[in-house]
Design an enzyme around this catalytic site. Structure first.
Site, PDB file in Angstrom:
ATOM      1  N   CYS A  83       0.817  -1.222   0.000  1.00 30.40           N
ATOM      2  CA  CYS A  83       0.000   0.000   0.000  1.00 30.40           C
ATOM      3  C   CYS A  83       0.846   1.266   0.000  1.00 30.40           C
ATOM      4  CB  CYS A  83      -0.927  -0.016   1.211  1.00 30.40           C
ATOM      5  SG  CYS A  83      -1.958   1.446   1.325  1.00 30.40           S
ATOM      6  N   CYS A  97      -0.644   4.100   2.067  1.00 31.00           N
ATOM      7  CA  CYS A  97      -0.440   4.000   3.513  1.00 31.00           C
ATOM      8  C   CYS A  97       1.015   4.287   3.886  1.00 31.00           C
ATOM      9  CB  CYS A  97      -0.760   2.594   4.016  1.00 31.00           C
ATOM     10  SG  CYS A  97      -2.181   1.825   3.244  1.00 31.00           S
ATOM     11  N   ASP A  98       1.954   3.778   3.112  1.00 28.88           N
ATOM     12  CA  ASP A  98       3.353   3.758   3.552  1.00 28.88           C
ATOM     13  C   ASP A  98       4.301   4.634   2.730  1.00 28.88           C
ATOM     14  OD1 ASP A  98       2.579   1.891   5.454  1.00 28.88           O
ATOM     15  OD2 ASP A  98       2.905   0.214   4.097  1.00 28.88           O
TER      16      ASP A  98
END
Ligand code: NAP
Length: 314
Positions: free
Chosen positions: A136, A139-140
């Site tokens: 992701c 997300c990261d």
């Protein structure tokens, strides 16, 4: 087991599940939605959704799911956390088996989506999560400012991840096993024109380096034509090679194909061999896999459930 019998239980909170909730909610069925490990489904890990009709400026994936959730709530949808492990359809109303309880339901809509496929190469599992391997970018991605990263895959997901990562990373290697992208033309053109993205063609990942140090230090890749192995000096590896459908708990109640996707029964896209059990979204569709098609299937499943129940109880 609770004595309550639900009219409709919807398993999953992606586009398909929440659309089914809006429709069954408006039909006064008081749907119960079961939320699994990824509330909101795959769209919550997408940045901008540019192709959902009605949003000419695009909409943030997380925001879109929040909107759907709110809309379903307005019509009486209830949400509970729960992981379904199986379903007993030998007796109607059916019994959904969860890890910690059972729920009885007159109709069930399975909208469990699909989970990221992993490569299985050494180091991938060991370094997954906060250690540098992830699925992701949304997300990261921000953890990789001014670092070099690799994205695995050649589809729209890989293209999207790579483009998103250019906001943070110094360089993004796009490792693909062929020499043309599977991604749509618009995404491919963007990727190939981006100065920060370096395609690594005809190459398969061999191992993620850095297990001993507990953090990714490189990605070993192999050229499929020459056999030559190279280590890309990356700190992050973003796996974007497709998805696996989350259908296992329902395999006895609904047919699946050799990849595990639900196969509908009859002319409908959403009916299964079990009356009153419907499927919708990515768990039942490996062809279109779009937010809008998942929403459409959620709508169909809701209408089928409502009509079947009305007939059954007439
Ligand atoms: P996908 O289209 O199935 O692409 C998977 C990619 O991973 C392919 O390029 C495949 O290579 C590669 N791959 C698969 N297994 C591999 C392995 N073991 N090792 C190395 N590479 C491997 O999956 P996706 O990109 O997740 O897209 C799924 C669907 O969602 C598509 O219909 C896509 O259009 C849609 N989608 C749309 C958007 C958007 O419109 N913004 C964004 C994301 C996804 P090959 O090409 O050689 O098979």
């Amino acid at each position: 087991m609770s004595a309550k019998i639900e009219n409709v239980v919807i398993v999953g909170t992606g586009c398909a599940g929440l659309t089914a909730a809006i429709y069954t909610g408006r039909a006064n069925l008081g749907p119960l939605v079961l939320e699994g490990v990824q509330p909101g489904g795959q769209l919550t890990t997408t940045s901008e959704v540019e192709n959902f009709p009605g949003f000419p400026e695009g909409i943030d994936g997380y925001q879109l799911m929040q909107n759907l959730r709110k809309q379903a709530e307005k019509f009486g949808t209830r949400y509970e956390s729960g992981t379904v492990t199986g379903i007993d359809t030998s007796r109607w109303p059916y019994t959904l088996k969860l890890t910690d309880r059972e729920i009885r339901a007159k109709t069930v809509i399975v909208a469990t989506g699909a989970s990221p496929r992993m490569t299985g190469i050494p180091g991938e599992k060991e370094l997954f999560g906060g250690k540098g391997v992830t699925t992701c970018a949304t997300c990261d991605g921000a953890f990789y400012r001014q670092m070099d990263v690799a994205v695995l895959g050649g589809g729209d997901s890989a293209a999207e991840e790579a483009l998103f990562l250019t906001r943070f990373a110094r360089k993004v290697y796009l490792v693909h096993r062929r020499d043309t992208l599977r991604a749509s033309k618009i995404m491919s053109d963007r990727v190939l024109a981006h100065p920060k993205i370096q395609p690594v063609w005809d190459s398969v990942p061999v191992s993620v380096e850095g297990v001993a140090e507990g953090a990714v230090s490189g990605l070993k890749v192999k050229h499929v034509k020459t056999g030559a192995e190279t280590v890309l000096p990356v700190k992050g590896v973003f796996v974007a090679i497709g998805h696996l459908p989350n259908t296992a708990p329902f395999k006895d109640a609904a047919d699946t194909d050799d990849q595990g996707y639900f196969v509908p029964t009859g002319h409908s896209q959403v009916k299964t061999k079990t009356p009153g059990l419907y499927v919708a979204g990515d768990c039942a569709d490996h062809h279109y896999r779009q937010a809008i098609t998942a929403a459409g299937m959620g709508c169909q499943a809701a209408i089928e459930a409502e009509r079947w129940l009305a007939d059954k109880e007439a």
